[in-house]
Design an enzyme around this catalytic site. Structure first.
Site, PDB file in Angstrom:
ATOM      1  N   LYS A 131       6.369  -1.799   1.896  1.00 34.11           N
ATOM      2  CA  LYS A 131       5.188  -1.213   2.542  1.00 34.11           C
ATOM      3  C   LYS A 131       4.045  -2.226   2.454  1.00 34.11           C
ATOM      4  O   LYS A 131       3.096  -2.079   1.680  1.00 34.11           O
ATOM      5  CB  LYS A 131       4.832   0.142   1.907  1.00 34.11           C
ATOM      6  CG  LYS A 131       4.053   1.043   2.870  1.00 34.11           C
ATOM      7  CD  LYS A 131       4.142   2.497   2.489  1.00 34.11           C
ATOM      8  CE  LYS A 131       3.184   3.385   3.246  1.00 34.11           C
ATOM      9  NZ  LYS A 131       3.280   3.376   4.700  1.00 34.11           N
ATOM     10  N   TYR A 183       0.824  -1.207   0.000  1.00 35.67           N
ATOM     11  CA  TYR A 183       0.000   0.000   0.000  1.00 35.67           C
ATOM     12  C   TYR A 183       0.852   1.248   0.000  1.00 35.67           C
ATOM     13  O   TYR A 183       2.078   1.186   0.159  1.00 35.67           O
ATOM     14  CB  TYR A 183      -0.958  -0.012   1.197  1.00 35.67           C
ATOM     15  CG  TYR A 183      -0.315   0.335   2.538  1.00 35.67           C
ATOM     16  CD1 TYR A 183       0.530  -0.563   3.192  1.00 35.67           C
ATOM     17  CD2 TYR A 183      -0.545   1.566   3.138  1.00 35.67           C
ATOM     18  CE1 TYR A 183       1.105  -0.238   4.410  1.00 35.67           C
ATOM     19  CE2 TYR A 183       0.026   1.895   4.372  1.00 35.67           C
ATOM     20  CZ  TYR A 183       0.851   0.993   4.997  1.00 35.67           C
ATOM     21  OH  TYR A 183       1.424   1.313   6.200  1.00 35.67           O
ATOM     22  N   ARG A 210       8.202   4.268  -4.706  1.00 33.70           N
ATOM     23  CA  ARG A 210       8.227   3.353  -3.552  1.00 33.70           C
ATOM     24  C   ARG A 210       7.235   2.216  -3.757  1.00 33.70           C
ATOM     25  O   ARG A 210       7.522   1.064  -3.422  1.00 33.70           O
ATOM     26  CB  ARG A 210       7.937   4.118  -2.266  1.00 33.70           C
ATOM     27  CG  ARG A 210       8.124   3.262  -1.022  1.00 33.70           C
ATOM     28  CD  ARG A 210       8.027   4.055   0.260  1.00 33.70           C
ATOM     29  NE  ARG A 210       6.701   4.606   0.455  1.00 33.70           N
ATOM     30  CZ  ARG A 210       6.365   5.419   1.461  1.00 33.70           C
ATOM     31  NH1 ARG A 210       7.272   5.793   2.338  1.00 33.70           N
ATOM     32  NH2 ARG A 210       5.142   5.865   1.589  1.00 33.70           N
ATOM     33  N   GLU A 222      12.614   2.972  13.736  1.00 34.97           N
ATOM     34  CA  GLU A 222      11.592   3.939  13.323  1.00 34.97           C
ATOM     35  C   GLU A 222      10.431   3.819  14.294  1.00 34.97           C
ATOM     36  O   GLU A 222      10.546   3.142  15.326  1.00 34.97           O
ATOM     37  CB  GLU A 222      11.154   3.662  11.879  1.00 34.97           C
ATOM     38  CG  GLU A 222      10.586   2.268  11.660  1.00 34.97           C
ATOM     39  CD  GLU A 222      10.120   2.024  10.220  1.00 34.97           C
ATOM     40  OE1 GLU A 222       9.913   2.980   9.470  1.00 34.97           O
ATOM     41  OE2 GLU A 222       9.949   0.835   9.875  1.00 34.97           O
ATOM     42  N   LEU A 236      11.089   1.675   6.830  1.00 34.45           N
ATOM     43  CA  LEU A 236      10.447   2.136   5.613  1.00 34.45           C
ATOM     44  C   LEU A 236      11.135   3.430   5.173  1.00 34.45           C
ATOM     45  O   LEU A 236      11.431   4.288   6.002  1.00 34.45           O
ATOM     46  CB  LEU A 236       8.961   2.410   5.867  1.00 34.45           C
ATOM     47  CG  LEU A 236       8.211   2.789   4.597  1.00 34.45           C
ATOM     48  CD1 LEU A 236       7.971   1.564   3.728  1.00 34.45           C
ATOM     49  CD2 LEU A 236       6.898   3.478   4.913  1.00 34.45           C
ATOM     50  N   HIS A 262      -0.510 -21.238  -0.460  1.00 38.97           N
ATOM     51  CA  HIS A 262       0.612 -20.348  -0.160  1.00 38.97           C
ATOM     52  C   HIS A 262       1.361 -19.931  -1.423  1.00 38.97           C
ATOM     53  O   HIS A 262       1.912 -18.836  -1.488  1.00 38.97           O
ATOM     54  CB  HIS A 262       1.583 -21.000   0.831  1.00 38.97           C
ATOM     55  CG  HIS A 262       1.097 -20.943   2.246  1.00 38.97           C
ATOM     56  ND1 HIS A 262       0.001 -21.655   2.675  1.00 38.97           N
ATOM     57  CD2 HIS A 262       1.529 -20.239   3.314  1.00 38.97           C
ATOM     58  CE1 HIS A 262      -0.200 -21.397   3.962  1.00 38.97           C
ATOM     59  NE2 HIS A 262       0.715 -20.545   4.373  1.00 38.97           N
ATOM     60  N   ARG A 265      -7.273 -20.631  -1.874  1.00 38.31           N
ATOM     61  CA  ARG A 265      -6.196 -20.441  -0.905  1.00 38.31           C
ATOM     62  C   ARG A 265      -5.040 -21.420  -1.123  1.00 38.31           C
ATOM     63  O   ARG A 265      -5.263 -22.638  -1.123  1.00 38.31           O
ATOM     64  CB  ARG A 265      -6.722 -20.575   0.532  1.00 38.31           C
ATOM     65  CG  ARG A 265      -5.642 -20.277   1.580  1.00 38.31           C
ATOM     66  CD  ARG A 265      -6.177 -20.392   2.995  1.00 38.31           C
ATOM     67  NE  ARG A 265      -5.144 -20.049   3.964  1.00 38.31           N
ATOM     68  CZ  ARG A 265      -4.196 -20.898   4.377  1.00 38.31           C
ATOM     69  NH1 ARG A 265      -4.170 -22.134   3.924  1.00 38.31           N
ATOM     70  NH2 ARG A 265      -3.282 -20.508   5.249  1.00 38.31           N
TER      71      ARG A 265
END
Ligand code: PDD
Length: 278
Positions: free
Chosen positions: A142, A31, A50, A174, A198, A100, A98
């Site tokens: 992110k 995101y 980014r 951070e 980040l 992996h 589903r």
């Protein structure tokens, strides 16, 4: 609120995603949070770069071109009456049975929403706490999988603090959802980029603006003891801008009020935003 979902603009209440979406099942997505001031995207190139890096790191092809992203982001802002907004965008690996392993030929889910930003008065300072950094080793991505960050932020909220500053192997990394600066002898210091933090767009802008204004700043590792002895501590993000921390683990930081270097940098940041507005 009008949102963007997979090419359509629609009211938030009508936006639907499959329960098999890998964002929902695995947290398999990335995101961005991008401010817009008077409808103008803040540092759009840096945010989209980014995003590109995050997608590359999770081996997901960017579903939109730079131009398509900008068009979709600007349209969401315009559909929601422009002005100052905080845009959230998310890309997941799409909906599939589903497993992996990555699904084959699945279409990524692209979602964008936006909230108005209220103009904030300068902060009178916030409390912060420290915690051991319990997150994974790819904090440069992110990722939407934010459970560790959420639990770490919760520890701050439970004691009336605004942010949790994370310590790994004796060094400051951070915040739970922010970057960290300390001021020591007039010099602002923030940890260097690595896989443990980040790469904050606000952080980069602060460094750039301080260098332009010939204010002392550098990127260097911050031992925990230096954090505790700092004259000023700031936490920075797109949503919180530059927040001065005035108590850390219930002990005063400097004079227990927003510092002189913070005041200068805060003003530079406000001026930068204001230029974007016109
Ligand atoms: N988060 N570090 C972490 C872990 C973050 O989640 C954020 C921002 C930052 C600051 O990055 P930037 O300056 O580009 O906003 C650093 C956003 C705001 C969020 O999750 O809502």
């Amino acid at each position: 609120m009008i949102v963007y979902l997979n090419g359509d603009y629609l009211p938030l209440e009508e936006a639907r995603v499959s329960v098999l979406d890998r964002g929902f099942i695995f947290g398999d997505g990335v995101y961005e949070v991008i401010p817009a001031y008077n409808g103008h995207l803040f540092r759009q190139e840096a945010h989209l770069q980014r995003l590109e890096n995050s997608l590359k790191n999770i081996k997901l092809e960017n579903p939109l071109s730079r131009e398509q992203w900008i068009e979709a982001l600007e349209s969401v802002v315009a559909h929601n009456n422009g002005g100052d907004q905080s845009i959230y965008l998310q890309v997941t690996r799409g909906s599939a049975k589903r497993n992996h392993n990555f699904p084959e030929q699945v279409v990524p889910t692209v979602f964008i929403m936006s909230d108005p930003i209220e103009q904030q008065p300068p902060s009178s300072g916030v409390k912060a706490i420290t915690c051991a950094d319990t997150r994974w080793q790819r904090c440069d991505i992110k990722s939407i999988a934010l459970l560790a960050n959420i639990l770490l932020r919760r520890q701050a909220v439970e004691v009336g603090a605004a942010e949790t500053i994370l310590i790994r192997d004796g060094y400051v990394m951070e915040g739970a959802a922010s970057n960290v600066f300390v001021v020591v002898d007039g010099v602002a210091i923030t940890p260097p980029k690595s896989q443990f933090i980040l790469s904050g767009i606000t952080r980069d802008l602060i460094l750039e603006a301080m260098r332009t204004a010939q204010l002392s700043c550098r990127e260097a590792n911050i031992p925990e003891a230096q954090l505790r002895a700092a004259d000023e501590i700031w936490v920075t993000s797109s949503t919180r801008e530059i927040l001065p921390v005035i108590t850390l683990d219930d002990k005063p930081v400097g004079l227990e009020e927003p510092g002189a270097v913070w005041a200068k940098v805060w003003q530079i940041y406000q001026d930068y935003k204001q230029k974007l507005r016109v």
